[in-house]
Design a protein around this motif. Sequence first.
Motif, short mmCIF file in Angstrom:
data_model
loop_
_atom_site.label_atom_id
_atom_site.label_comp_id
_atom_site.label_asym_id
_atom_site.label_seq_id
_atom_site.Cartn_x
_atom_site.Cartn_y
_atom_site.Cartn_z
N LYS A 1 -24.20 37.45 2.67
CA LYS A 1 -24.97 36.39 2.00
C LYS A 1 -24.63 35.01 2.54
N ASN A 2 -23.36 34.72 2.70
CA ASN A 2 -22.93 33.37 3.07
C ASN A 2 -22.65 33.19 4.56
N GLY A 3 -22.44 34.30 5.26
CA GLY A 3 -22.11 34.21 6.67
C GLY A 3 -23.19 34.71 7.60
N ASP B 1 -20.31 38.84 0.28
CA ASP B 1 -20.12 37.42 0.62
C ASP B 1 -20.38 37.15 2.10
N ARG C 1 -25.09 30.69 12.17
CA ARG C 1 -26.51 30.94 12.03
C ARG C 1 -27.32 30.09 12.98
N GLU D 1 -17.82 30.28 6.44
CA GLU D 1 -18.84 29.44 5.80
C GLU D 1 -18.84 28.03 6.38
N GLU D 2 -17.66 27.50 6.66
CA GLU D 2 -17.57 26.16 7.26
C GLU D 2 -18.26 26.14 8.62
N ASN E 1 -20.64 28.14 9.49
CA ASN E 1 -22.05 28.30 9.19
C ASN E 1 -22.69 26.94 8.85
N LYS E 2 -22.00 26.15 8.07
CA LYS E 2 -22.51 24.81 7.71
C LYS E 2 -22.63 23.91 8.92
N MET F 1 -13.45 34.02 4.62
CA MET F 1 -14.82 33.71 4.23
C MET F 1 -15.07 32.21 4.25
N ASP F 2 -14.09 31.42 3.78
CA ASP F 2 -14.24 29.97 3.75
C ASP F 2 -14.39 29.37 5.14
N HIS G 1 -10.61 35.48 1.14
CA HIS G 1 -11.32 34.25 0.78
C HIS G 1 -11.15 33.18 1.86
#
Length: 195
Positions: free
Chosen positions: A71-73, A68, A194, A185-186, A188-189, A181-182, A178
Amino acid sequence: MDWLKTISALGSIMSSMIVTGSEGETIEPDKAFAEWLEYTKGLRNECNYLFLIGNGASSSMASHFATDITKNGGIKTHVFTDSSLLTAVGNDYCFEELYVKPLQWYAKSGDVLVAISSSGNSANIVQGCEYARSIGMKIVTLSAMNSDNRLRSSGNLNFYITAKTYGHAESGHAIILHHWMDILEECNKNGQVRS
């Protein structure tokens, strides 16, 4: 135990989570997660790696979240779950060095180690943290069961939950992972991780 009691027990366990720093000082959970997030974001900025270790179900969690986070971070991760690697280290060295040896081969100063253990007393996890500290890695630990477990004083950030069963400990650790990770991801958005 019925379902509502299980859910209630898990809620109580999570709301009483205690996070401590390397000197044993208590850290407010949101502040601890923010610091963990900075460690993680720093890995991408400096081209370092995130390593996750655990035994049994905790090893499965390490593998799951490594995927995760990559892939997501957008963070480079590594887990030591390959059966040939584990059996070779266990056979040629000893089970207590199951994570020390691979960390010696792959890790460097500036990397981050996430160590997951329900009991907090698994010798191979504790020794992995000792090695990581000796080379200048940041360490985040997740433990449960007894409040005086060895892992709880091994990290820069130590997340401890009062779970007394493996089911509650593993479920609680998954919730913590989680949440980490959340929030990554936030970021990242929002373009904070990234490029």
